[in-house]
Design an enzyme around this catalytic site. Structure first.
Site, PDB file in Angstrom:
ATOM      1  N   ASP A   1       0.907  -1.137   0.000  1.00  0.00           N
ATOM      2  CA  ASP A   1       0.000   0.000   0.000  1.00  0.00           C
ATOM      3  C   ASP A   1       0.950   1.190   0.000  1.00  0.00           C
ATOM      4  O   ASP A   1       1.581   1.478   1.032  1.00  0.00           O
ATOM      5  CB  ASP A   1      -0.889   0.011   1.253  1.00  0.00           C
ATOM      6  CG  ASP A   1      -1.921   1.123   1.179  1.00  0.00           C
ATOM      7  OD1 ASP A   1      -1.524   2.261   0.854  1.00  0.00           O
ATOM      8  OD2 ASP A   1      -3.111   0.873   1.427  1.00  0.00           O
ATOM      9  N   HIS A   2       1.097   1.850  -1.135  1.00  0.00           N
ATOM     10  CA  HIS A   2       2.215   2.795  -1.226  1.00  0.00           C
ATOM     11  C   HIS A   2       2.049   3.998  -0.296  1.00  0.00           C
ATOM     12  O   HIS A   2       3.012   4.696  -0.026  1.00  0.00           O
ATOM     13  CB  HIS A   2       2.491   3.210  -2.671  1.00  0.00           C
ATOM     14  CG  HIS A   2       1.437   4.051  -3.291  1.00  0.00           C
ATOM     15  ND1 HIS A   2       0.294   3.532  -3.826  1.00  0.00           N
ATOM     16  CD2 HIS A   2       1.359   5.386  -3.460  1.00  0.00           C
ATOM     17  CE1 HIS A   2      -0.445   4.509  -4.287  1.00  0.00           C
ATOM     18  NE2 HIS A   2       0.168   5.659  -4.088  1.00  0.00           N
TER      19      HIS A   2
ATOM     20  N   HIS B   1      -5.880   2.771   1.145  1.00  0.00           N
ATOM     21  CA  HIS B   1      -5.021   3.857   1.634  1.00  0.00           C
ATOM     22  C   HIS B   1      -5.617   4.590   2.836  1.00  0.00           C
ATOM     23  O   HIS B   1      -4.948   4.812   3.845  1.00  0.00           O
ATOM     24  CB  HIS B   1      -4.756   4.867   0.512  1.00  0.00           C
ATOM     25  CG  HIS B   1      -4.325   4.228  -0.775  1.00  0.00           C
ATOM     26  ND1 HIS B   1      -3.374   3.241  -0.804  1.00  0.00           N
ATOM     27  CD2 HIS B   1      -4.713   4.418  -2.066  1.00  0.00           C
ATOM     28  CE1 HIS B   1      -3.192   2.853  -2.064  1.00  0.00           C
ATOM     29  NE2 HIS B   1      -3.998   3.547  -2.842  1.00  0.00           N
TER      30      HIS B   1
ATOM     31  N   LYS C   1       4.990   6.296   2.511  1.00  0.00           N
ATOM     32  CA  LYS C   1       5.215   7.752   2.492  1.00  0.00           C
ATOM     33  C   LYS C   1       5.839   8.216   3.811  1.00  0.00           C
ATOM     34  O   LYS C   1       5.447   7.761   4.885  1.00  0.00           O
ATOM     35  CB  LYS C   1       3.900   8.488   2.220  1.00  0.00           C
ATOM     36  CG  LYS C   1       3.408   8.252   0.783  1.00  0.00           C
ATOM     37  CD  LYS C   1       2.203   9.095   0.457  1.00  0.00           C
ATOM     38  CE  LYS C   1       1.597   8.704  -0.886  1.00  0.00           C
ATOM     39  NZ  LYS C   1       2.393   9.088  -2.036  1.00  0.00           N
TER      40      LYS C   1
ATOM     41  N   LYS D   1      -3.685  18.556  -5.829  1.00  0.00           N
ATOM     42  CA  LYS D   1      -3.289  17.279  -5.243  1.00  0.00           C
ATOM     43  C   LYS D   1      -2.855  17.541  -3.803  1.00  0.00           C
ATOM     44  O   LYS D   1      -2.019  18.410  -3.559  1.00  0.00           O
ATOM     45  CB  LYS D   1      -2.133  16.679  -6.045  1.00  0.00           C
ATOM     46  CG  LYS D   1      -1.680  15.337  -5.522  1.00  0.00           C
ATOM     47  CD  LYS D   1      -0.757  14.643  -6.502  1.00  0.00           C
ATOM     48  CE  LYS D   1      -0.189  13.342  -5.940  1.00  0.00           C
ATOM     49  NZ  LYS D   1      -1.211  12.340  -5.625  1.00  0.00           N
TER      50      LYS D   1
END
Ligand code: NAD
Length: 484
Positions: free
Chosen positions: A176-177, A239, A181, A342
């Site tokens: 789960d990128h 996420h 982070k 974003k």
């Protein structure tokens, strides 16, 4: 000193977008930093008949940083194997290449199998890895998989069953990128390394927590996939839920992967399964229309999208965790496409002073964790107007990483690939957690599927989503801290 990792990475889907855009550059960063050095090899597999040279050129094209010599030396470790994952005989050929490279680079049997292809093929690959003896007996065998991990609980379970026949849970690394982070990984440290924060991290002091994952882009060329997914499955199930868990898990006994994952699983287990009435009261969905100028197309007019599509490109909702520490504290979550910018951020909204000590009502203090594109922390506090006045004003303390610091932050894939090589499970999604998260999301999906009148599109591109998302908070006297 950086220690070299001996590893052989087999990438299924080695000719694909994910491999080229994310995985090869991430492996290169590990190479530049010394985490990969002499004893590693990467085998890219896909159906096309490429030569090693052609494959290496494609790998190099996607690399920045380093010198040309470094890029070439790195790419020398890359090999291409034409391979159809459905064909058993191809695994025999692949095994030969693996064995040769393991020997050539003295890797000692450490194997990472990366599934960079459609999840419908994960089971087939896992089964063949076992039946055709591609797993080593000396080093480790680990499997890395990507989202989407199922489209509901049942399909996720089937996918998991297909994998657990070959790999144990501690050998499966579900990417789960968002867990890769920097500022998401920072959450436990912010919470537990500052005892004064840990002391107020509960229902007595926190009024609500807000999580926003805003995207400015529309569906772009992913229309085919998105029509089967929507924002709830694409962003909330994975996420957002992982971020909720990072914010809500109880203080672990130890600061290690196993203890953190156990603590996080308590959060996933406490997720509610909403009734259709609760879904209606607590969740809002939206779909973007065109922008004010008419230049950006509405979702329904995008490529590969049904002209009457009812797929949501926006979700906002309230999650009420069934945990003593969080009783009565709503976790408001929000994600959407074609929002003004974003932005990923977390706002922890503390309770405002309710006493009558001051003549005016002080504002709610807020701790903001900026995840992207800025990285850092902000604290919004009440203070006094400068001078003889005793009026209250709001002050903001801000710590944002500067450009140089941001450059030192590893990309999520670099970090997660390294953690998989080290066998560290702390920043990967666990099956137990996924169970709770799918049950939660399935209930919302089910309730939505029974609703008849869906008034889409219901927000203009370039705005912060439908009005109902604001009403979700305003009906309780609250508001979104981040206004876009
Ligand atoms: P892609 O279509 O670009 O690549 C798919 C790869 O699989 C190609 O190399 C293709 O040749 C190979 N392939 C397909 N069928 C095969 C078969 N039968 N035998 C052998 N090879 C076969 O897809 P992608 O964008 O690289 O995504 C891969 C996976 O990762 C998907 O599950 C996707 O949802 C997920 N993912 C991608 C991204 C991204 O940024 N691209 C991000 C998150 C998750």
């Amino acid at each position: 000193m950086v220690t070299e990792n001996k590893t052989l990475v087999v990438i299924f889907g080695g000719s694909g977008d994910l491999a080229h855009r994310k995985l090869y550059p991430a492996l290169f960063q590990l190479y530049l930093k010394g985490s990969l050095n002499k004893h590693f090899a990467v085998i890219g597999t896909a159906r096309r008949p490429w030569t090693h040279e052609f494959f290496r050129e494609g790998v190099i094209e996607n690399l920045s940083d380093g010198t040309l010599e470094q890029r070439q030396a790195f790419a020398e470790h890359f090999y291409y194997q034409s391979h159809d994952v459905q064909d058993s005989e191809h695994y025999v050929a692949l095994k030969n290449v693996i064995d040769k490279l393991d020997d050539k680079y003295q890797i000692g049997g450490n194997r990472l199998f990366y599934m960079a292809m459609a999840p419908s093929l994960f089971g087939t690959i896992a089964e063949h890895l076992r039946s055709e003896h591609l797993l080593s007996h000396d080093g480790y065998n680990r499997l890395i998989i990507e989202k989407p991990f199922g489209h509901d609980y049942e399909s996720a379970l089937a996918l998991n069953n297909a994998i657990v026949n070959t790999f144990d849970e501690d050998q499966v690394f579900r990417i789960d990128h968002y867990l890769g982070k920097e500022m998401v990984q920072n959450i436990p440290c912010i919470r537990f390394a500052n005892p004064f924060l840990n002391a107020v991290w509960n229902r007595d002091y926190i009024d609500n927590i807000q999580i926003t994952l805003a995207e400015s882009l529309g569906v772009e060329e992913r229309g085919g996939y998105y029509e089967t997914s929507g924002a709830l499955r694409d962003m909330v199930q994975n996420h957002i839920m992982q971020i909720v868990a990072m914010l809500a898990f109880p203080r672990p006994e130890k600061y290690d992967d196993r203890a953190i994952n156990q603590a996080k699983s308590q959060v996933f287990a406490s997720l509610p399964v909403y009734t259709p009435e609760q879904v209606q009261a607590k969740f809002v969905r939206g779909q973007y229309g065109e922008d004010a100028s008419g230049k950006q197309a509405a979702y329904r007019n995008e490529d590969k999208i049904d002209a009457n599509s009812t797929v949501e490109t926006f979700v906002a909702g309230e999650i009420d965790l069934d945990m003593p520490q969080w009783q009565g504290v709503p976790f408001y979550v929000r994600t959407g496409k074609r929002l003004p910018a974003k932005k990923t951020r977390i706002d922890v909204v503390f309770k405002a002073d309710q006493s009558e000590l001051f003549t005016e009502q002080p504002a709610s203090p807020v701790l903001t964790i900026e995840v992207e594109p800025d990285l850092g922390i902000e604290l919004t506090l009440n203070g006094k107007e400068i001078g003889t006045s005793s009026l209250i004003k709001v002050d903001q303390l801000q710590y944002l990483l500067n450009e140089d610091q941001q450059k030192q932050v590893p990309d999520a894939y670099e970090r997660l690939l390294l953690e998989a090589m080290l066998g560290k499970q702390g920043n990967f999604a666990q099956w137990e957690g996924m169970t709770g998260s799918w049950h939660f999301v399935d209930a919302i999906r089910k309730a939505w599927s029974q609703e008849k009148d869906i008034d889409f599109p219901n927000y203009q591109s370039g705005t912060m989503g439908p009005k109902a998302a604001d009403e979700l908070l305003s009906k309780t006297g609250r508001h979104w801290i981040y206004q876009g």
